[in-house]
Design an enzyme around this catalytic site. Sequence first.
Site, PDB file in Angstrom:
ATOM      1  N   TYR A  16      30.181  44.930  37.138  1.00 38.89           N
ATOM      2  CA  TYR A  16      30.034  46.268  36.577  1.00 38.89           C
ATOM      3  C   TYR A  16      28.636  46.843  36.820  1.00 38.89           C
ATOM      4  O   TYR A  16      28.443  48.059  36.785  1.00 38.89           O
ATOM      5  CB  TYR A  16      30.324  46.257  35.081  1.00 38.89           C
ATOM      6  CG  TYR A  16      31.762  45.984  34.709  1.00 38.89           C
ATOM      7  CD1 TYR A  16      32.768  45.967  35.673  1.00 38.89           C
ATOM      8  CD2 TYR A  16      32.128  45.732  33.396  1.00 38.89           C
ATOM      9  CE1 TYR A  16      34.076  45.714  35.335  1.00 38.89           C
ATOM     10  CE2 TYR A  16      33.438  45.481  33.043  1.00 38.89           C
ATOM     11  CZ  TYR A  16      34.414  45.471  34.016  1.00 38.89           C
ATOM     12  OH  TYR A  16      35.722  45.213  33.677  1.00 38.89           O
TER      13      TYR A  16
ATOM     14  N   LYS B 240      35.984  31.361  37.973  1.00 42.21           N
ATOM     15  CA  LYS B 240      36.858  31.267  39.141  1.00 42.21           C
ATOM     16  C   LYS B 240      36.087  30.503  40.211  1.00 42.21           C
ATOM     17  O   LYS B 240      35.865  30.975  41.333  1.00 42.21           O
ATOM     18  CB  LYS B 240      37.266  32.670  39.613  1.00 42.21           C
ATOM     19  CG  LYS B 240      38.404  32.660  40.644  1.00 42.21           C
ATOM     20  CD  LYS B 240      39.704  32.073  40.112  1.00 42.21           C
ATOM     21  CE  LYS B 240      40.807  32.171  41.169  1.00 42.21           C
ATOM     22  NZ  LYS B 240      42.019  31.433  40.773  1.00 42.21           N
TER      23      LYS B 240
ATOM     24  N   ASP C 163      42.600  32.523  35.715  1.00 40.68           N
ATOM     25  CA  ASP C 163      44.044  32.728  35.772  1.00 40.68           C
ATOM     26  C   ASP C 163      44.763  31.738  34.863  1.00 40.68           C
ATOM     27  O   ASP C 163      45.735  32.091  34.185  1.00 40.68           O
ATOM     28  CB  ASP C 163      44.562  32.649  37.210  1.00 40.68           C
ATOM     29  CG  ASP C 163      43.934  31.533  38.012  1.00 40.68           C
ATOM     30  OD1 ASP C 163      43.012  30.856  37.526  1.00 40.68           O
ATOM     31  OD2 ASP C 163      44.380  31.308  39.159  1.00 40.68           O
TER      32      ASP C 163
ATOM     33  N   ASP D  10      36.433  41.229  29.743  1.00 42.29           N
ATOM     34  CA  ASP D  10      37.050  42.529  29.486  1.00 42.29           C
ATOM     35  C   ASP D  10      38.572  42.416  29.547  1.00 42.29           C
ATOM     36  O   ASP D  10      39.297  42.883  28.660  1.00 42.29           O
ATOM     37  CB  ASP D  10      36.535  43.525  30.522  1.00 42.29           C
ATOM     38  CG  ASP D  10      36.814  44.980  30.153  1.00 42.29           C
ATOM     39  OD1 ASP D  10      37.403  45.221  29.093  1.00 42.29           O
ATOM     40  OD2 ASP D  10      36.442  45.860  30.937  1.00 42.29           O
TER      41      ASP D  10
ATOM     42  N   ASP E  46      41.593  42.076  26.174  1.00 44.79           N
ATOM     43  CA  ASP E  46      42.690  43.028  26.031  1.00 44.79           C
ATOM     44  C   ASP E  46      44.020  42.284  25.959  1.00 44.79           C
ATOM     45  O   ASP E  46      44.908  42.639  25.168  1.00 44.79           O
ATOM     46  CB  ASP E  46      42.703  44.016  27.202  1.00 44.79           C
ATOM     47  CG  ASP E  46      41.800  45.218  26.953  1.00 44.79           C
ATOM     48  OD1 ASP E  46      40.874  45.094  26.121  1.00 44.79           O
ATOM     49  OD2 ASP E  46      42.003  46.268  27.579  1.00 44.79           O
TER      50      ASP E  46
END
Length: 364
Positions: free
Chosen positions: A142, A192, A224, A248, A252
């Site tokens: 970001y 990851k 994942d 993020d 959610d």
Amino acid sequence: MGTFHIVVLPGDGVGEEVIAEAVRALRAVERRGGHTFEMTHALIGQRAIAQEGAAISDATMAASAASDGILFGAVGGGGVGSPEDPKQPEHGLYRLRRELELFANVRPIKTWPSLAGASALRREVLRGVDLVVIRELTGGIYYGRPSEIREAPGGASAIDTLTYTEAEIERVVRYAFELARSRRKLLTSVDKANVLATSRLWRRVAGRVAVDYPDVTLSHLFVDACSMELIRKPSQFDVIVTENMFGDILTDEASMLAGSLGMLPSASLGTKRRRYGQLGLYEPIHGTATALQGQNVANPIASILSAALLLRYSLGLKREAGAVERAVRRALAAGYRTPDIAGAKEQACSTSEMGEAVARFLAE
């Protein structure tokens, strides 16, 4: 008893509606405990752009930096653009995070017994869920540069840069270890590392820091696999620490454990100390929800619980924070439901009715 200075930034979308109920809860705490909350309301996001020329003014930044804590609603709805652009609503939040060094986003996730039916998951899967996700907030993709669309005769291409320094990783991982030490002493670091160099560095740093916390059990999980395990067996997690974008997305997803995005609060904390605790920014994770704006139907619980986190982390009022959380629990147990958490046979209440119920239980 004490006097505390809070900056209130309702922002865009339903921000003003839900923050009004968080303020109502804080006023109830004020009356109950004899505290004084001096609240400075200021603009951020679209209204700030329209009236002050930028998503957040220098004056609002200065007031926020000098405050004991910041209660924040949501920004957005101004179209797609770079958060580095002062005319983009998200710029206000990005600037607060970066300049106030709010690197650790703390997102507690727990299931409420009275809301077991609000989740799409089976009740037995939800039993005993009480976890915290620590999301690194000021680095990663970001904030990486370059981040741009490049036009060319043969077609456009785009680039985003994912970068982390060892120091950025260490400070958020160490924060997560400290939190895990105060809970069930289980820390899951999510990355990851089978693909990304930043994740391999992340895993290396986490392993090195773990030596300083022999009482905390550290495990590593690919993002994942973590997204699957959050649905398969969420009760296995205690504290999760991860990078900006992964955090993020995962939180959610995890909001569905509590039944709705409208149930999850957050605290953005960093290096700066105040008289009673850490300077922090407190916000619901649900965003602007512009489709609900002006209808008095948005769920204010995430904002009210964010106010409880403000009481706990920035103002040092742990007892009062617990009182707010118990008042929310009592309101839910009494059957109050905004539309996002109301079942087919349950009557939904409004944003303000939910806020009134919580404030009433606080007063008792």
